[in-house]
Design an enzyme around this catalytic site. Structure first.
Site, mmCIF file in Angstrom:
data_model
loop_
_atom_site.group_PDB
_atom_site.id
_atom_site.type_symbol
_atom_site.label_atom_id
_atom_site.label_comp_id
_atom_site.label_asym_id
_atom_site.label_seq_id
_atom_site.Cartn_x
_atom_site.Cartn_y
_atom_site.Cartn_z
ATOM 1 N N ASP A 1 -78.484 -76.308 -29.386
ATOM 2 C CA ASP A 1 -77.390 -75.435 -28.954
ATOM 3 C C ASP A 1 -76.701 -75.990 -27.703
ATOM 4 O OD1 ASP A 1 -78.276 -73.784 -30.959
ATOM 5 O OD2 ASP A 1 -78.616 -72.042 -29.676
ATOM 6 N N ASP A 2 -75.493 -75.473 -27.463
ATOM 7 C CA ASP A 2 -74.770 -75.575 -26.184
ATOM 8 C C ASP A 2 -74.024 -76.880 -25.948
ATOM 9 O OD1 ASP A 2 -75.794 -73.084 -25.806
ATOM 10 O OD2 ASP A 2 -77.024 -73.583 -24.055
ATOM 11 N N HIS B 1 -71.309 -72.426 -32.250
ATOM 12 C CA HIS B 1 -72.015 -71.560 -31.300
ATOM 13 C C HIS B 1 -70.992 -70.717 -30.540
ATOM 14 C CE1 HIS B 1 -75.624 -70.283 -29.389
ATOM 15 N NE2 HIS B 1 -75.535 -70.998 -28.282
ATOM 16 N N HIS C 1 -70.047 -68.896 -24.091
ATOM 17 C CA HIS C 1 -71.427 -68.528 -24.420
ATOM 18 C C HIS C 1 -71.601 -67.036 -24.167
ATOM 19 C CE1 HIS C 1 -75.866 -68.838 -24.574
ATOM 20 N NE2 HIS C 1 -75.647 -69.966 -25.244
ATOM 21 N N TYR D 1 -77.655 -66.403 -27.296
ATOM 22 C CA TYR D 1 -78.813 -65.542 -27.010
ATOM 23 C C TYR D 1 -79.432 -64.948 -28.282
ATOM 24 C CZ TYR D 1 -76.107 -65.713 -22.702
ATOM 25 O OH TYR D 1 -75.360 -66.150 -21.622
ATOM 26 N N HIS E 1 -82.126 -77.012 -26.842
ATOM 27 C CA HIS E 1 -80.838 -77.077 -26.146
ATOM 28 C C HIS E 1 -80.597 -78.507 -25.681
ATOM 29 C CE1 HIS E 1 -81.831 -72.831 -26.158
ATOM 30 N NE2 HIS E 1 -80.544 -72.592 -26.035
#
Length: 273
Positions: free
Chosen positions: A68-69, A123, A127, A164, A220
């Site tokens: 992710d991210d 994603h 965020h 999350y 991540h």
């Protein structure tokens, strides 16, 4: 008088039934509105308009390694490590989180991952916790990321992961309207909550020793230790247990990872966050 939900559900069921072959030993029967209750009808309509949520793989003996991210500094390092283990992974990318997706470096990182056969998924733009957004705000979060990936790679992802892991029925409806399925996970490396390298490696060792039929991981790529230290350990440990490393789409039985493929765009003044 029949309620709207029953009529919608009846139409949905009738269309579904007409598309399915009828077994020769079953008498043909036309479905009727009275066959379902109001609550059953409402449940059917809701399920038809809510995006599916996947938290586990369905193809036995597979591991879906996900990140992710990103895109971020260590994306290319991750791709190189995955290649050493003949592994495919899935990158759930943001538009404007740690870095802007449109920078030349991130364009190159995305293309490196995509061209190496890894799956690129959404994603969303920032965020943000989906459950705090209006439907219109969430739609914007989704479509801005889709637009960026269409420009850079010529794709619209079929899968999206909520930041999350937070979602509700309202956000599932927005995802469904956007044509996307939601992906969560059943194993967390713990990097985003402050696990040390030793703790993350212990978590991978523990899950490997339990040997579940499938594993859908959360990592991540914005953590240097995840990219450079934990990932090689995880791949080595899980490979020793006989797992095959595949994309999320593959681990779910070979679903299409993209809703659309087209020619990538050319950099212009709109490539900005």
């Amino acid at each position: 008088m029949f309620g709207t939900s029953r009529i919608l559900a009846f139409s949905f069921l009738a269309a579904l039934a007409s598309a399915l072959p009828s077994p020769a030993n079953l008498a043909e029967r036309t479905p009727e509105l009275s066959d379902i209750s109001e609550s059953e009808a409402l449940s059917l309509v809701e399920r038809a308009t809510l995006a599916p949520v996947y938290s586990k793989c369905t193809t036995a003996n597979t591991v879906a390694i996900t990140f992710d991210d990103g895109p971020y500094t260590w994306t290319t390092n991750i791709v190189n490590t995955l290649k050493q283990y003949n592994a495919k992974a899935t990158f759930f990318v943001n538009g404007d989180n740690y870095q802007c997706i449109y920078t030349p470096d991130n364009e190159k990182r995305l293309k490196t991952a995509y061209n190496a056969g890894h799956q690129i998924a959404s994603h969303t733009w920032h965020h943000y916790n989906w459950t705090t957004l209006t439907n219109a705000q969430l739609k914007t979060e989704m479509t801005k990321t889709d637009t960026a990936l269409t420009k850079i790679l010529g794709i619209k992802p079929a899968f999206v992961r909520p930041p999350y892991g937070a979602y509700n029925d309202a956000s599932r409806q927005v995802a469904a309207a956007n044509g996307q399925a939601i992906v969560i996970w059943d194993f967390d490396s713990g990097d985003s909550v402050g696990y040390t390298v030793q703790q993350s490696e212990a978590a991978y060792k523990n899950i490997a020793n339990k040997k579940p039929k499938t594993i859908l991981t959360l990592n991540h790529e914005t953590h240097e230790t995840t990219a450079l230290t934990v990932l090689p350990y995880a791949l080595k440990t899980l490979k020793a247990k006989g797992y095959k490393f595949v994309t999320v789409a593959e681990c779910l039985g070979g679903k299409n990872p993209y809703l659309k493929k087209t020619t990538p765009g050319k950099r212009d003044s709109t490539w900005t966050c």
